[in-house]
Design a protein around this motif. Structure first.
Motif, mmCIF file in Angstrom:
data_model
loop_
_atom_site.group_PDB
_atom_site.id
_atom_site.type_symbol
_atom_site.label_atom_id
_atom_site.label_comp_id
_atom_site.label_asym_id
_atom_site.label_seq_id
_atom_site.Cartn_x
_atom_site.Cartn_y
_atom_site.Cartn_z
ATOM 1 N N SER A 134 -2.205 -2.005 11.439
ATOM 2 C CA SER A 134 -1.569 -2.346 12.705
ATOM 3 C C SER A 134 -2.496 -3.089 13.650
ATOM 4 O O SER A 134 -2.050 -3.896 14.459
ATOM 5 N N PHE A 135 -3.792 -2.792 13.578
ATOM 6 C CA PHE A 135 -4.718 -3.377 14.538
ATOM 7 C C PHE A 135 -4.657 -4.895 14.521
ATOM 8 O O PHE A 135 -4.612 -5.544 15.566
ATOM 9 N N ASP A 136 -4.681 -5.452 13.323
ATOM 10 C CA ASP A 136 -4.665 -6.913 13.204
ATOM 11 C C ASP A 136 -3.387 -7.479 13.820
ATOM 12 O O ASP A 136 -3.426 -8.428 14.617
ATOM 13 N N VAL A 148 0.120 7.052 7.003
ATOM 14 C CA VAL A 148 0.089 6.890 8.462
ATOM 15 C C VAL A 148 -1.260 6.319 8.906
ATOM 16 O O VAL A 148 -1.321 5.386 9.716
ATOM 17 N N LEU A 149 -2.353 6.873 8.365
ATOM 18 C CA LEU A 149 -3.690 6.421 8.739
ATOM 19 C C LEU A 149 -3.892 4.943 8.409
ATOM 20 O O LEU A 149 -4.338 4.151 9.245
ATOM 21 N N MET A 150 -3.549 4.552 7.179
ATOM 22 C CA MET A 150 -3.768 3.171 6.770
ATOM 23 C C MET A 150 -2.797 2.222 7.469
ATOM 24 O O MET A 150 -3.109 1.063 7.713
ATOM 25 N N ASN A 151 -1.598 2.713 7.814
ATOM 26 C CA ASN A 151 -0.660 1.894 8.576
ATOM 27 C C ASN A 151 -1.245 1.532 9.936
ATOM 28 O O ASN A 151 -1.092 0.399 10.408
ATOM 29 N N ILE A 202 -9.912 0.610 1.856
ATOM 30 C CA ILE A 202 -8.913 -0.048 1.016
ATOM 31 C C ILE A 202 -9.556 -0.572 -0.268
ATOM 32 O O ILE A 202 -8.997 -0.429 -1.363
ATOM 33 N N MET A 203 -10.747 -1.163 -0.152
ATOM 34 C CA MET A 203 -11.447 -1.649 -1.342
ATOM 35 C C MET A 203 -11.801 -0.483 -2.270
ATOM 36 O O MET A 203 -11.645 -0.582 -3.491
ATOM 37 N N TYR A 224 0.827 -1.208 0.000
ATOM 38 C CA TYR A 224 0.000 0.000 0.000
ATOM 39 C C TYR A 224 0.862 1.259 0.000
ATOM 40 O O TYR A 224 0.593 2.217 -0.732
ATOM 41 N N ILE A 225 1.904 1.262 0.819
ATOM 42 C CA ILE A 225 2.806 2.412 0.894
ATOM 43 C C ILE A 225 3.441 2.687 -0.474
ATOM 44 O O ILE A 225 3.526 3.828 -0.925
ATOM 45 N N SER A 226 3.882 1.634 -1.147
ATOM 46 C CA SER A 226 4.542 1.786 -2.446
ATOM 47 C C SER A 226 3.583 2.353 -3.489
ATOM 48 O O SER A 226 3.954 3.218 -4.284
ATOM 49 N N ILE A 227 2.345 1.868 -3.486
ATOM 50 C CA ILE A 227 1.356 2.340 -4.464
ATOM 51 C C ILE A 227 0.898 3.753 -4.124
ATOM 52 O O ILE A 227 0.797 4.625 -5.005
ATOM 53 N N GLU A 228 0.630 4.019 -2.856
ATOM 54 C CA GLU A 228 0.135 5.333 -2.442
ATOM 55 C C GLU A 228 1.186 6.422 -2.646
ATOM 56 O O GLU A 228 0.857 7.540 -3.051
#
Length: 266
Positions: A148-150, A141-144, A103-104, A30-34
């Motif tokens: 992280s929760f999981d 940061v938000l999506m990280n 994410i979807m 996700y980081i790479s694409i975003e």
């Protein structure tokens, strides 16, 4: 700190570092694409600052969850419309559901954008400057934190020794810092794999929705929402990668055969 140097803690630390590395794959993707949405000359800095801030906040989140886990486990509200929607929603389930939906949405939006081919006709700098570096860092940061929760909930189930958990998170962050530029450069040079990455993120979104719905005991029209098992999740990703590799190899052979046919006709 004495708990850190026991055989049990060292064993847990090894397991957690491996776990963080496995669960961090979709985060790194996700980081790479975003980061590709930031200005070209700032993308590397965006990835690094995004990861550093996210890892710092992840440790803060871990500390808070260790102290507030019982409070966070209490449902915030319920739905009890029998036959339509039922469920009890906690803080963590809301994070999973909102994160999975976002994410979807992101994956579908980027796939649709690629299929429209509009980006091929834009000026070279337009695509790179349409989103500011600060906005991209904030989204990373938000999506990280969502990802992280999981991993944090799984990690807490293994041990509640804070130094062990924090070291595993720092090791995961260091790994992302080392690999982020390489993954982004690979996707930039091989744009077809960016499509593969977006479909993997789509599956990640489905998995988060399933996890959140399961934890909330969510029922829609009488049917319980079931989580996507880890085995199914990784098998789906393996199938996507295998199909892409086979298709790429087959396409190359077809192109070579057509080239030979054209050469014989000429």
């Amino acid at each position: 700190m004495a708990d850190l140097f026991t055989i049990e803690s060292i064993g847990n630390l090894v397991v957690l570092i491996f776990l963080q590395a496995v669960l961090g794959f979709d985060n790194l993707l996700y980081i790479s694409i975003e980061s590709a949405r930031a200005p070209l000359d700032q993308q590397r800095a965006v990835r690094r600052w995004g990861i550093v801030i996210a890892v710092t906040l992840r440790i803060v989140l871990l500390f808070a969850m260790l102290h507030l886990l019982e409070a966070l486990a209490e449902p915030w509200f319920h739905f009890d419309w029998t036959g339509v929607i039922e469920g009890a929603f906690t803080f963590s389930t809301l994070v999973f559901l909102a994160g999975g939906a976002f994410i979807m949405y992101t994956a579908v939006k980027e796939i649709t954008h690629m299929l429209s081919m509009d980006h091929l006709h834009e000026a070279p700098d337009v695509e790179k400057t349409r989103t500011t570096a600060g906005a991209v860092i904030a989204m990373i940061v938000l999506m990280n934190l969502v990802f992280s929760f999981d991993s944090i909930l799984t990690a807490i189930a293994i041990t509640d020794v804070f130094p062990v958990l924090a070291i595993s998170i720092l090791a995961s962050g260091a790994g992302m810092l080392l690999l982020a530029d390489s993954v982004s450069e690979f996707l930039r040079k091989n744009r077809k794999y960016e499509v593969l990455g977006l479909f993997i993120l789509l599956i990640v979104g489905v998995a988060l929705l399933g996890e959140g719905g399961h934890e909330a005991h969510l029922k829609l029209f009488g049917y319980a929402v079931e989580p996507l098992s880890k085995t199914t999740f990784y098998f789906s990703i393996a199938v996507l990668v295998a199909v892409d590799l086979v298709q790429s190899g087959y396409q190359k052979r077809l192109d070579a055969e057509r080239a030979r046919e054209q050469a014989r006709r000429d």
